[in-house]
Every structure is written in C-alpha cells, then in structure tokens.
Design a protein around this motif. Structure first.
Motif, PDB file in Angstrom:
ATOM      1  N   ASP A   3      40.979  45.019  39.541  1.00  0.00           N
ATOM      2  CA  ASP A   3      41.619  44.683  40.816  1.00  0.00           C
ATOM      3  C   ASP A   3      42.994  45.360  40.863  1.00  0.00           C
ATOM      4  OD1 ASP A   3      42.485  43.568  43.130  1.00  0.00           O
ATOM      5  OD2 ASP A   3      42.986  41.610  42.240  1.00  0.00           O
ATOM      6  N   LEU A   4      43.116  46.356  41.728  1.00  0.00           N
ATOM      7  CA  LEU A   4      44.378  47.125  41.782  1.00  0.00           C
ATOM      8  C   LEU A   4      45.342  46.552  42.808  1.00  0.00           C
ATOM      9  CD1 LEU A   4      42.762  50.670  41.589  1.00  0.00           C
ATOM     10  CD2 LEU A   4      43.829  49.431  39.721  1.00  0.00           C
ATOM     11  N   GLY A   5      44.897  45.539  43.535  1.00  0.00           N
ATOM     12  CA  GLY A   5      45.766  44.865  44.479  1.00  0.00           C
ATOM     13  C   GLY A   5      46.261  45.788  45.584  1.00  0.00           C
ATOM     14  N   ALA A   8      46.174  49.835  45.304  1.00  0.00           N
ATOM     15  CA  ALA A   8      44.897  50.516  45.049  1.00  0.00           C
ATOM     16  C   ALA A   8      44.910  51.948  45.571  1.00  0.00           C
ATOM     17  CB  ALA A   8      43.757  49.721  45.682  1.00  0.00           C
TER      18      ALA A   8
END
Lengths: 51, 242
Positions: A3-5, A8
C-alpha cells in the motif's frame, strides 16, 4: 502489491520511468553491438576474399 | 601479468568475452533481488511515507552518475599519457551509460522532491551541479560525434572530461561545501548515527551492487563494440585505398 498510500503515483512513476530507461539502454547497447559485430565480419570476409 | 596487456584490443575482447556473462548475470540478479526487496518488503518511513522506496533507484543511479565520470576521467588520463586506444574507447563507451544514470537520478530526485519539498526543482547546490554534470555528459557525447578523426576526438573529449570532473566532484560534495539548499547530506555514511536505518540499508546495498555490476557489464560490452567499429573503419579505409 504494497500500500503506497497518497504517494503511489510518485513511487510507481519513479520505478516505471527508471526501469524503462535502463531497459532502453540495454536494448540499444545490445543492438549496436550486434550490428558492429556483423559489420566487422562482413568487412573481414570481403578483405579475405579480395586478398 | 600486467594490466597494460589489456590495452591490446584483441586481449581486451577475449577477456571481456570471458567475464561478461558473469557480470550480466550478477547485475540482473542483484537488481531483481534489491528492487523487489526494497519495493515490496521494506516499511514506509515515518516522515517520508512510501516515497522512501525511491531511494533504491535514486541513490545508486546518482552514485553511478558521478562514478561513471570518474571512470571516464581515469580512462581519459590513460589515453592522454599512454595513448592506449582501448582506454579512449572505454571512456567513450561509458558516457551514454553515465548520461542515463544522471537522467534517472535527476528524474527520481524531482519525483521524490515534489511531495517532500513541495517543488520538483530548486537551484540547490547539489541539484544544480548534477544538472551541469548532465550537460557535460551531453557535450562530451556531442564532441565525440562532431570530430571525424578519432585521435583528435579522443584528445579533445579527454580535456573536456578533465574540466567536467570539477562538477562530478561538486555533485558529490556540494552539500558539504555549501551548507544550504534543500538536499540532505549523504544517505550512506560510515557514521552509524548518520546512516539510513538497517531495514533500508541492506536492500540499498544490494541495489548499489546491481547498478555497479550493470555499469561494468555495459561498459565492457560497449567498449568491445567501439573496438569493432574502429577496426571496421580501418579495414574500410584500407579497402578504399586499394
């Protein structure tokens, strides 16, 4: 996929563009190398034939 | 056995044919392991969030951008002093690799800088000296292409390489020389307090090894290509005279 938040886009574009640039560098290097090898073989063959 | 024996183009080609598969294999292995480890299996930084994953591309490419120029400098000096053609051709072969490394460092730096600093670009000492280094790379490649006689081209590009070395050094130490600007200090340090945390450090080392090995493989292969092109031109010139 981690999850790159909210970052991303930044992380994925950094990896995408860098991978593309490295891949293009390797491809162009190998293509130029093959062409140079072929050109030298042709000239050497010609010069041997012509004595 | 002396290192200078490999200034002989045939010996150089034989050696590179033997070692190249090893360098290609190790480079691909280190890059795959390092980048997958860094991207998928390292945590976010408490301040920078997931953008910290850009470190695995930015730091190795920036290191190689500078080190490629240093390698070109050494090869150029060998050409100027000992007139070994292989060294001049090795410098020529390294330049496009260096320019791609510099471009990756500039691009990933801008992408990383935007969310962290609020800007894609700043006229910060390190960023500016890197941009100038990029322009030197372009000038170096253009100079090789612009001059027909290869020995004259090697002489002039070697001098340009000596001048550009100032910016290669500045790119590395700009942060230390001028205590200003947005860019942080070195990510890697022998001082454990200043170094990045271990969880990021080990995959970063693997990525750096991958970039170094890729650089060596590319330069060896490209030098071989330049040697063959030079030999082809010489034979064609002989044909033309006959």
């Amino acid at each position: 996929m981690p999850d790159l938040g909210k970052y991303a886009d930044a992380v994925l574009s950094a990896y995408g563009v860098s991978s593309l640039l490295l891949l293009l560098l390797v491809i162009f290097t190998l293509r130029k190398g093959r062409a140079a090898r072929q050109a030298l073989e042709d000239v050497e063959k010609r010069s041997k034939t012509n004595g | 056995m002396s290192l200078w024996e490999y200034a002989n183009p045939v010996r150089f080609l034989n050696l590179s044919a033997r070692v190249l598969p090893v360098f290609w294999g190790l480079a691909v292995a280190c890059l795959i392991v390092g980048l997958i480890w860094g991207f998928f299996f390292t945590p976010d930084d408490f301040r920078q969030g997931s953008t910290v994953k850009i470190i695995y591309l930015h730091v190795p490419s920036a290191m190689m951008a500078i080190n490629a120029w240093v390698m070109m400098l050494v090869a150029s000096l060998i050409w100027l002093v000992r007139r070994h053609h292989v060294s001049a051709l090795a410098a020529k072969a390294a330049a496009p690799v260096g320019v791609v490394m510099t471009l990756i460092a500039l691009f990933t730096g801008a992408i990383w800088g935007q969310p962290m600093w609020g800007t894609w670009w700043a006229w910060d000492p390190r960023l500016t000296s890197f941009l100038i280094l990029f322009l030197f790379y372009l000038g170096y490649i253009a100079l090789w292409e612009a001059i027909e006689d290869p020995d004259t081209a090697a002489d002039l590009t070697s001098v340009l390489c000596l001048v550009g070395s100032v910016f290669a050094v500045l790119s590395r130490y700009a942060v230390n020389f001028w205590n200003q600007g947005l860019h942080q200090g070195a990510s890697l340090s022998l001082d454990k307090e200043e170094n990045v945390a271990d969880v990021f450090y080990i995959p970063l080392l693997v990525c750096i090894a991958g970039f170094v090995l890729l650089f060596i493989a590319l330069v060896l292969y490209r030098t071989g290509t330049e040697i063959r092109l030079r030999r082809t031109r010489a034979l064609q010139a002989r044909e033309g005279r006959a």
